[in-house]
Design a protein around this motif. Structure first.
Motif, short mmCIF file in Angstrom:
data_model
loop_
_atom_site.label_atom_id
_atom_site.label_comp_id
_atom_site.label_asym_id
_atom_site.label_seq_id
_atom_site.Cartn_x
_atom_site.Cartn_y
_atom_site.Cartn_z
N VAL A 144 14.72 100.30 62.28
CA VAL A 144 16.10 99.81 62.30
C VAL A 144 16.33 98.78 63.41
N PRO A 145 16.01 99.08 64.69
CA PRO A 145 16.32 98.10 65.74
C PRO A 145 15.65 96.74 65.54
N SER A 146 14.38 96.74 65.14
CA SER A 146 13.65 95.48 64.96
C SER A 146 14.24 94.66 63.81
N LEU A 147 14.51 95.31 62.68
CA LEU A 147 15.06 94.59 61.53
C LEU A 147 16.48 94.10 61.79
N VAL A 148 17.32 94.94 62.38
CA VAL A 148 18.70 94.53 62.66
C VAL A 148 18.69 93.34 63.62
N GLN A 149 17.88 93.40 64.65
CA GLN A 149 17.79 92.31 65.65
C GLN A 149 17.41 90.99 64.97
N VAL A 150 16.33 90.99 64.20
CA VAL A 150 15.84 89.77 63.57
C VAL A 150 16.82 89.24 62.53
N LEU A 151 17.36 90.12 61.70
CA LEU A 151 18.27 89.67 60.64
C LEU A 151 19.62 89.21 61.20
N ALA A 152 20.10 89.85 62.25
CA ALA A 152 21.34 89.39 62.89
C ALA A 152 21.12 88.02 63.52
N GLN A 153 20.00 87.84 64.20
CA GLN A 153 19.71 86.54 64.81
C GLN A 153 19.54 85.45 63.75
N LYS A 154 19.00 85.81 62.61
CA LYS A 154 18.87 84.86 61.50
C LYS A 154 20.25 84.38 61.05
N LYS A 156 28.20 86.89 68.67
CA LYS A 156 28.43 85.69 67.85
C LYS A 156 29.88 85.30 68.08
N GLY A 157 30.09 84.20 68.80
CA GLY A 157 31.45 83.83 69.17
C GLY A 157 32.02 84.88 70.11
N THR A 158 33.16 85.45 69.72
CA THR A 158 33.77 86.50 70.54
C THR A 158 33.39 87.90 70.06
N ALA A 159 32.73 88.00 68.91
CA ALA A 159 32.32 89.31 68.37
C ALA A 159 31.09 89.82 69.11
N VAL A 160 31.10 91.11 69.44
CA VAL A 160 30.00 91.73 70.19
C VAL A 160 29.62 93.05 69.53
N VAL A 169 26.16 94.61 57.12
CA VAL A 169 27.39 94.32 56.40
C VAL A 169 28.61 94.83 57.16
N GLN A 170 28.57 96.07 57.62
CA GLN A 170 29.73 96.70 58.24
C GLN A 170 30.04 96.16 59.63
N LEU A 171 29.03 96.00 60.48
CA LEU A 171 29.28 95.61 61.87
C LEU A 171 29.05 94.12 62.15
N PHE A 172 28.06 93.52 61.49
CA PHE A 172 27.75 92.12 61.75
C PHE A 172 28.41 91.18 60.73
N LYS A 173 29.02 91.76 59.69
CA LYS A 173 29.74 90.98 58.66
C LYS A 173 28.85 89.92 58.02
N THR A 174 27.59 90.30 57.71
CA THR A 174 26.67 89.38 57.06
C THR A 174 26.36 89.89 55.66
N GLU A 175 25.72 89.05 54.87
CA GLU A 175 25.29 89.47 53.54
C GLU A 175 24.13 90.45 53.66
N PRO A 176 24.00 91.35 52.68
CA PRO A 176 22.85 92.26 52.71
C PRO A 176 21.57 91.51 52.30
N TYR A 177 20.44 92.10 52.63
CA TYR A 177 19.13 91.53 52.31
C TYR A 177 18.39 92.44 51.35
N GLU A 178 17.73 91.83 50.40
CA GLU A 178 16.76 92.55 49.55
C GLU A 178 15.42 92.37 50.26
N ILE A 179 14.94 93.46 50.87
CA ILE A 179 13.73 93.41 51.69
C ILE A 179 12.59 94.08 50.94
N LYS A 180 11.47 93.43 50.90
CA LYS A 180 10.27 93.97 50.24
C LYS A 180 9.11 93.95 51.22
N LEU A 181 8.22 94.92 51.07
CA LEU A 181 6.96 94.92 51.82
C LEU A 181 5.93 94.25 50.94
N ALA A 182 5.24 93.26 51.48
CA ALA A 182 4.26 92.51 50.72
C ALA A 182 2.90 92.60 51.39
#
Length: 135
Positions: free
Chosen positions: A45-55, A76-80, A120-133
């Motif tokens: 969770v921490p690694s994926l949230v960090q990378v996807l939020a930064q994206k 991001k801006g004033t949101a923390v 979606v709930q806290l960062f207000k971003t679109e969800p990701y369809e993540i696959k392991l390849a």
């Protein structure tokens, strides 16, 4: 829904001294639709949230919380959003909203669902369809 794929690559490296010999190591990379990629520390969770939020435009920032003390947050801006680590649990808090979850999951789908809920709930971003390849 945005798409991302996680690949891993295993290889041998020298241990750094004569007595260490060769060691197995693995790199994890997440690839996005726009042909960009980022390294992951772990598939958790921490690694994926960090990378996807930064994206999505969030940046890791150190904010002062006392004399000579700082706290790492995602901003991001004033949101923390503040991550708090509690053993094998992690709490993400944005204002009065908070999500507490395990850091690791046995099933990949549970992990990806939890990451998307946080995004979606806290960062207000679109969800990701993540696959392991396989690479």
């Amino acid at each position: 829904m945005l798409k991302a794929a996680i690949t891993s690559k295993a290889f041998l490296i020298e241990g750094g001294c004569n007595a260490c010999g060769l060691q197995n190591t693995e790199t994890l990379t997440i690839h996005f639709e726009d042909r960009r990629s980022a390294l992951l520390d772990h598939v958790d969770v921490p690694s994926l949230v960090q990378v996807l939020a930064q994206k999505n435009g969030w940046r890791e920032t150190a904010i002062p919380v006392g004399i000579g003390e700082e706290e790492l947050v995602l901003q991001k801006g004033t949101a923390v959003v503040k991550p708090h680590y509690l053993g094998d649990q992690i709490i993400y808090q944005a204002g009065t909203e908070r999500i507490q979850t395990k850091q690791r999951f046995e099933a990949d789908e549970e992990l990806f669902d939890q990451v998307n809920q946080i995004l979606v709930q806290l960062f207000k971003t679109e969800p990701y369809e993540i696959k392991l390849a396989a690479e």
